[in-house]
Write an enzyme that holds these catalytic residues in place. Structure first.
Site, PDB file in Angstrom:
ATOM      1  N   ASN A   1       1.558  -0.068  -2.911  1.00  0.00           N
ATOM      2  CA  ASN A   1       1.657  -0.410  -1.483  1.00  0.00           C
ATOM      3  C   ASN A   1       2.825   0.317  -0.839  1.00  0.00           C
ATOM      4  O   ASN A   1       2.865   1.556  -0.941  1.00  0.00           O
ATOM      5  CB  ASN A   1       1.570  -1.917  -1.219  1.00  0.00           C
ATOM      6  CG  ASN A   1       2.589  -2.810  -1.885  1.00  0.00           C
ATOM      7  OD1 ASN A   1       2.563  -2.991  -3.093  1.00  0.00           O
ATOM      8  ND2 ASN A   1       3.468  -3.404  -1.115  1.00  0.00           N
ATOM      9  N   ASP A   2       3.735  -0.351  -0.192  1.00  0.00           N
ATOM     10  CA  ASP A   2       4.677   0.278   0.749  1.00  0.00           C
ATOM     11  C   ASP A   2       5.426   1.506   0.207  1.00  0.00           C
ATOM     12  O   ASP A   2       5.934   1.471  -0.926  1.00  0.00           O
ATOM     13  CB  ASP A   2       5.780  -0.713   1.148  1.00  0.00           C
ATOM     14  CG  ASP A   2       5.265  -2.091   1.457  1.00  0.00           C
ATOM     15  OD1 ASP A   2       4.053  -2.314   1.434  1.00  0.00           O
ATOM     16  OD2 ASP A   2       6.107  -2.962   1.708  1.00  0.00           O
TER      17      ASP A   2
END
Ligand code: DQQ
Length: 574
Positions: free
Chosen positions: A60-61
């Site tokens: 993710n991020d």
């Protein structure tokens, strides 16, 4: 409770329900049964070729992108054990060009009390003396979110492989009384002003989104300012805030601490409720230590987005080598969780983009970093090609599943433009695109590209413009519509769309799309409006994928020039 407050709350709750029914869900979904389930084999079919994607598992991020001594560092939230969110560590890759990457061992992972239950997102700051430091969110045994720091163990290691958490210093920021300890995360890059470092941590107070401001002289002792840098009612949790200066004109980027008359500021927040990245253009009032959005920037869900598609938790950094500000964003999934688990992977990163201020000073412009062009291979062109009503003309001779396409359309006449119905919302482009899809005949448009299309168009992802007129003003809509992208059921297939604030006096509109097996990342009008769609075709795969230019409007459109390239795979990827 005052009637207006009650009304706003009701609207907010209705909005939450609407959003959740539309499959966008707040915070990461937890699947304990899948978190540590390793894939039997990693499915290759829809894996991307030139987007950033590790060999397997969940990502993710983007975290703490930075340039240090000739090397770009990229960290990201990664589950080393499975294809859903969980077991999160900071994976670490290095590169000389942000295209070819070398994967290293994870840099940060839970190891102490102050990050025992999580090592979540954060940012890098390069301190004087060329000393990088990372601030990140740790989750402690009581589920409190705290801010920690980590520094390279050995500054003479060119790859900065090992990171340490200085003994006795962490956490450097605790959630104090009045701060919601389970919604307090994602510290920004710090900036220097009048003898203090400043940084922001995202949060919420009830439903009010907050960017708490902290100051420090030494980067160790941080004091919370009396008021936040900025906050906005009814926007929910602000994840991954990003705050930076931007020049009034030109494409050059600025170090995060630069101030002055030639500078405006951007505040970006990732709204957990909708899972999109919103930004405002505004002024940093240094005397008051407050950020004020311009009155041309809407501060909330109807505001400007970096990208109107799958793009979240982004972060920028200043690249001193090429004097540019670069944006990284996580392209989240539209495949089902069970398919993610079966495939053995989920999530990619968007191509890094440079960002600069539009000369109209109301919005940002974005464009893929130039280095991407080193992957361009076979090139085909189309010049002065007429697109009459109903035409779809194939762009032949390239690998259409792995391509970079850049096209300029010329609109011979704007006379027959469709009227913009005043009942339609100017803040919900996606709804308008759902109503006016790529097959619904208009006057000027829909025209554009059919990406990842099967030969007989059972599947295709249309990326297209449609022009309307309201009183004297033209309204341009850009859609990237996944509804027809796959014959497979259960996928999230939204009609992503954004308006394009463009002047049509030269009667031209440009579109660039980066097509990479299961992603179509598009830049309308030179980067004014960007939309990324995650799609999973079943027929339009590998050499069976096709690319077309099309027009379904009553008026002829000209492809003034189109360049399409097959894209090569980077030499080493993660
Ligand atoms: N992801 C991180 C958090 C952040 C969220 C956890 C945004 O720090 O708020 O993986 O996607």
């Amino acid at each position: 409770m005052a009637v207006s407050k009650l009304l706003s709350l009701t609207l907010f709750i209705t909005f939450l329900c609407a959003v959740n029914n539309g499959r966008v869900e707040a915070t990461h979904e937890i699947y304990p049964q899948f978190q540590s389930l390793s894939a039997v084999s990693v499915h290759q079919l829809h894996r991307t070729a030139f987007h950033f994607q590790p060999p397997k598992n969940w990502i993710n991020d983007p975290n703490a992108p930075m340039y240090y001594n000739g090397i770009y560092h990229f960290f990201y939230q990664y589950n080393p054990k499975g294809a859903v969110w969980g077991n999160i560590v900071w994976a670490h890759s290095v590169s000389k060009d942000m295209i070819n990457w070398k994967a290293l061992e994870p840099a940060i992972y839970p190891s102490h009390r102050f990050d025992r239950k999580g090592a979540w997102s954060g940012s890098a700051t390069i301190l004087p003396g060329n000393k990088p430091v990372i601030l990140y969110t740790g989750v402690d045994p009581n589920d409190r979110q705290v801010q920690n720091s980590a520094v390279p163990a050995n500054l003479s290691d060119p790859y900065l492989r090992k990171w340490i958490k200085p003994a006795g210093l962490n956490p450097v920021v605790d959630p104090e009384a009045g701060v919601n300890a389970s919604a307090f995360r994602d510290p920004t890059t710090a900036w220097w002003l009048s003898g203090h470092w400043r940084m922001v941590v995202g949060s919420k107070r009830n439903h009010r989104g907050m960017a708490y401001l902290y100051r420090s002289r030494d980067f160790i002792h941080w004091i919370k300012a009396k008021h936040p840098l900025h906050s906005a009612p009814r926007t929910g949790m602000w994840e991954c805030p990003d705050f930076y200066p931007i020049l009034l004109s030109g494409k050059q980027g600025l170090d995060t601490s630069v101030l002055g008359k030639q500078v405006k500021h951007i505040l970006k927040v990732s709204l957990d409720v909708t899972r999109y990245d919103y930004y405002t253009v505004g002024t940093y009032l240094t005397d008051e230590d407050r950020y004020v959005p311009d009155n041309t920037s809407i501060d909330g869900w109807a505001g400007l987005r970096y990208d109107y598609g799958n793009f979240y938790a982004s972060k920028t950094f200043f690249d001193p080598a090429k004097k540019r500000r670069i944006l990284w964003g996580w392209v989240n999934e539209s495949d089902t969780t069970s398919e993610d688990v079966r495939k053995g992977w989920a999530g990619i990163q968007a191509i890094p983009r440079i960002v600069w201020l539009d000369p109209n000073q109301r919005q940002l412009m974005q464009w893929p970093i130039q280095e991407l062009e080193t992957l361009r291979g076979t090139n085909v062109k189309m010049n002065h090609q007429m697109l009459k009503t109903g035409d779809h003309i194939e762009v032949k001779g390239i690998s259409a599943a792995q391509a970079d396409v850049d096209v300029t359309f010329y609109i011979p006449s704007l006379d027959k433009v469709e009227a913009f119905n005043l009942g339609w919302s100017l803040t919900d482009a996606q709804l308008l695109c759902a109503k006016k899809g790529s097959k619904v005949q208009g006057g000027i448009g829909p025209f554009g590209l059919l990406a990842l299309a099967s030969e007989n168009l059972e599947e295709y992802t249309p990326v297209f413009f449609r022009i309307f007129k309201s009183s004297q003003k033209h309204i341009v809509l850009l859609c990237s519509d996944a509804r027809s992208s796959s014959l497979k059921d259960g996928l999230y297939k939204p009609s992503f769309a954004g308006f394009v604030d463009v002047d049509l006096t030269d009667k031209k509109l440009s579109l660039r799309s980066l097509i990479d097996h299961s992603v179509v990342e598009s830049f309308g009008a030179g980067g004014k409006t960007c939309i990324t769609s995650r799609v999973y075709p079943t027929l339009a795969v590998l050499e069976n994928a096709h690319l077309y230019a099309f027009n379904n409007g009553t008026e002829t459109i000209i492809v003034e020039n189109l360049n399409a390239w097959s894209m090569k795979k980077p030499l080493r990827m993660n």
